[in-house]
Design a protein around this motif. Structure first.
Motif, PDB file in Angstrom:
ATOM      1  N   SER A  12       0.858  -1.071  -0.064  1.00 21.99           N
ATOM      2  CA  SER A  12       0.182  -0.025   0.069  1.00 21.99           C
ATOM      3  C   SER A  12       0.911   1.257  -0.016  1.00 21.99           C
ATOM      4  O   SER A  12       0.448   2.387  -0.696  1.00 21.99           O
ATOM      5  CB  SER A  12      -1.049   0.064   1.311  1.00 21.99           C
ATOM      6  OG  SER A  12      -1.675  -1.014   1.269  1.00 21.99           O
ATOM      7  N   GLU A  13       1.862   1.150   0.739  1.00 18.65           N
ATOM      8  CA  GLU A  13       2.817   2.602   0.823  1.00 18.65           C
ATOM      9  C   GLU A  13       3.738   2.608  -0.377  1.00 18.65           C
ATOM     10  O   GLU A  13       4.093   3.675  -0.851  1.00 18.65           O
ATOM     11  CB  GLU A  13       3.827   2.217   2.067  1.00 18.65           C
ATOM     12  CG  GLU A  13       2.981   2.391   3.388  1.00 18.65           C
ATOM     13  CD  GLU A  13       3.859   1.963   4.591  1.00 18.65           C
ATOM     14  OE1 GLU A  13       4.921   1.804   4.241  1.00 18.65           O
ATOM     15  OE2 GLU A  13       3.297   1.925   5.748  1.00 18.65           O
ATOM     16  N   THR A  14       3.936   1.446  -1.204  1.00 14.38           N
ATOM     17  CA  THR A  14       4.910   1.611  -2.302  1.00 14.38           C
ATOM     18  C   THR A  14       3.952   1.680  -3.793  1.00 14.38           C
ATOM     19  O   THR A  14       3.959   2.623  -4.456  1.00 14.38           O
ATOM     20  CB  THR A  14       5.783   0.414  -2.257  1.00 14.38           C
ATOM     21  OG1 THR A  14       5.251  -0.820  -2.106  1.00 14.38           O
ATOM     22  CG2 THR A  14       6.863   0.917  -1.131  1.00 14.38           C
ATOM     23  N   LEU A  15       3.269   0.590  -3.867  1.00 16.47           N
ATOM     24  CA  LEU A  15       2.693   0.348  -5.326  1.00 16.47           C
ATOM     25  C   LEU A  15       1.285   1.230  -5.319  1.00 16.47           C
ATOM     26  O   LEU A  15       1.028   1.924  -6.385  1.00 16.47           O
ATOM     27  CB  LEU A  15       2.300  -1.156  -5.618  1.00 16.47           C
ATOM     28  CG  LEU A  15       3.722  -1.941  -5.594  1.00 16.47           C
ATOM     29  CD1 LEU A  15       3.361  -3.449  -6.039  1.00 16.47           C
ATOM     30  CD2 LEU A  15       4.543  -1.069  -6.810  1.00 16.47           C
ATOM     31  N   VAL A  16       0.556   1.329  -4.150  1.00 20.03           N
ATOM     32  CA  VAL A  16      -0.773   2.004  -4.094  1.00 20.03           C
ATOM     33  C   VAL A  16      -0.481   3.335  -3.910  1.00 20.03           C
ATOM     34  O   VAL A  16      -0.812   4.415  -4.576  1.00 20.03           O
ATOM     35  CB  VAL A  16      -1.674   1.488  -3.148  1.00 20.03           C
ATOM     36  CG1 VAL A  16      -3.107   2.134  -3.071  1.00 20.03           C
ATOM     37  CG2 VAL A  16      -1.935  -0.169  -3.465  1.00 20.03           C
ATOM     38  N   VAL A  39     -12.660  -2.607   1.013  1.00 20.97           N
ATOM     39  CA  VAL A  39     -11.674  -3.594   0.626  1.00 20.97           C
ATOM     40  C   VAL A  39     -10.462  -2.789   0.911  1.00 20.97           C
ATOM     41  O   VAL A  39     -10.324  -1.665   1.308  1.00 20.97           O
ATOM     42  CB  VAL A  39     -11.878  -3.405  -0.934  1.00 20.97           C
ATOM     43  CG1 VAL A  39     -13.098  -3.900  -1.512  1.00 20.97           C
ATOM     44  CG2 VAL A  39     -11.707  -2.026  -1.721  1.00 20.97           C
ATOM     45  N   SER A  40      -9.315  -3.373   1.041  1.00 20.34           N
ATOM     46  CA  SER A  40      -8.084  -2.947   1.214  1.00 20.34           C
ATOM     47  C   SER A  40      -7.465  -1.880   0.113  1.00 20.34           C
ATOM     48  O   SER A  40      -8.119  -2.038  -1.034  1.00 20.34           O
ATOM     49  CB  SER A  40      -6.997  -3.772   1.226  1.00 20.34           C
ATOM     50  OG  SER A  40      -6.678  -4.582   0.122  1.00 20.34           O
ATOM     51  N   PRO A  41      -6.574  -0.938   0.521  1.00 20.65           N
ATOM     52  CA  PRO A  41      -6.171  -0.201  -0.812  1.00 20.65           C
ATOM     53  C   PRO A  41      -5.562  -0.846  -1.972  1.00 20.65           C
ATOM     54  O   PRO A  41      -5.763  -0.689  -3.040  1.00 20.65           O
ATOM     55  CB  PRO A  41      -4.842   0.543   0.215  1.00 20.65           C
ATOM     56  CG  PRO A  41      -5.245   0.573   1.590  1.00 20.65           C
ATOM     57  CD  PRO A  41      -6.055  -0.698   1.705  1.00 20.65           C
ATOM     58  N   ALA A  42      -4.965  -2.057  -1.557  1.00 19.53           N
ATOM     59  CA  ALA A  42      -4.359  -2.747  -2.825  1.00 19.53           C
ATOM     60  C   ALA A  42      -5.557  -3.437  -3.676  1.00 19.53           C
ATOM     61  O   ALA A  42      -5.510  -3.265  -4.891  1.00 19.53           O
ATOM     62  CB  ALA A  42      -3.362  -4.083  -2.129  1.00 19.53           C
TER      63      ALA A  42
END
Length: 216
Positions: A12-16, A39-42
């Motif tokens: 979440s911190e890198t790709l999202v 839902v999760s950020p990913a």
């Protein structure tokens, strides 16, 4: 903390990457007392990617809650596109409308209130993408409607289909598990779709989603 929680946060911190609007939507939902089942950020970004890949002009969501996934989906709409999201409870719908407005997406998103099985017959298809994330007991009925409102090439995504692995137990007394099993039986017998399910782990625990491509 589970390893998969740490990995999910890393993803979440890198790709999202952090998003103030989406974070505010979750905070508003929490303040309003809504259950923490978005839902999760990913997974939200995965929905966005699907919408972009489809160049989706019309999206249907069954189960709005606080509007978190609706924001992800609406951001993936093609220019001039429209999303209809169905929510059973007015309390949830009010929070969702405010969150969607704060995301500057009110022009593209319509929140309809009422039980989905009462609202779905009022809709006109086709939709390019349908996301089903409501009460699992009615999953099979929601899928039938999603298919009816689709076209060849449409995608239907159903969330929470693994249920911490309980879906593999035919003797489960959990009505949500049995709802998912009925959904899978329906999809398996439906020649108009090709489908699979993906198991997931992360901050939402052990679960998964099904993806069905409408063929004819």
């Amino acid at each position: 903390m589970n390893t998969w929680d740490e990995v999910d946060r890393y993803i979440s911190e890198t790709l999202v990457q952090p998003d103030a609007v989406l974070a505010a939507a979750l905070e508003a939902s929490e303040r309003a007392g809504l259950p923490a089942i978005s839902v999760s950020p990913a997974h939200g970004k995965f929905l966005w990617l699907l919408a972009r890949l489809l160049d989706a002009k019309r999206i249907l969501e069954i189960g709005t809650l606080g509007g978190y996934s609706a924001i992800w989906l609406a951001r993936g709409l093609a220019p001039g596109g429209h999303l209809i999201t169905l929510e059973a409870l007015e309390k949830h719908a009010a929070v969702a409308r405010e969150n969607i407005a704060q995301a500057r997406l009110a022009h593209a998103v319509e929140v309809r209130v009422g039980t989905a099985l009462a609202t779905l017959p009022q809709l006109d298809g086709p939709f390019d993408l349908t996301f089903i994330d409501a009460d699992k007991q009615n999953n099979a009925a929601y899928f039938r409607w999603a298919l009816k409102l689709s076209r060849p090439g449409s995608l239907i995504v159903v969330d929470n289909v693994v249920r911490s692995g309980a879906v593999a137990d035919p003797r489960s007394s959990d009505s949500a598990v049995q709802g998912v099993r009925k959904l899978n039986e329906l999809i398996a017998a439906e020649p108009r779709v090709a489908a699979t399910a993906i198991q997931t782990v992360g901050i939402k625990g052990y679960d998964g989603f099904a993806v069905a491509l409408v063929l004819t």
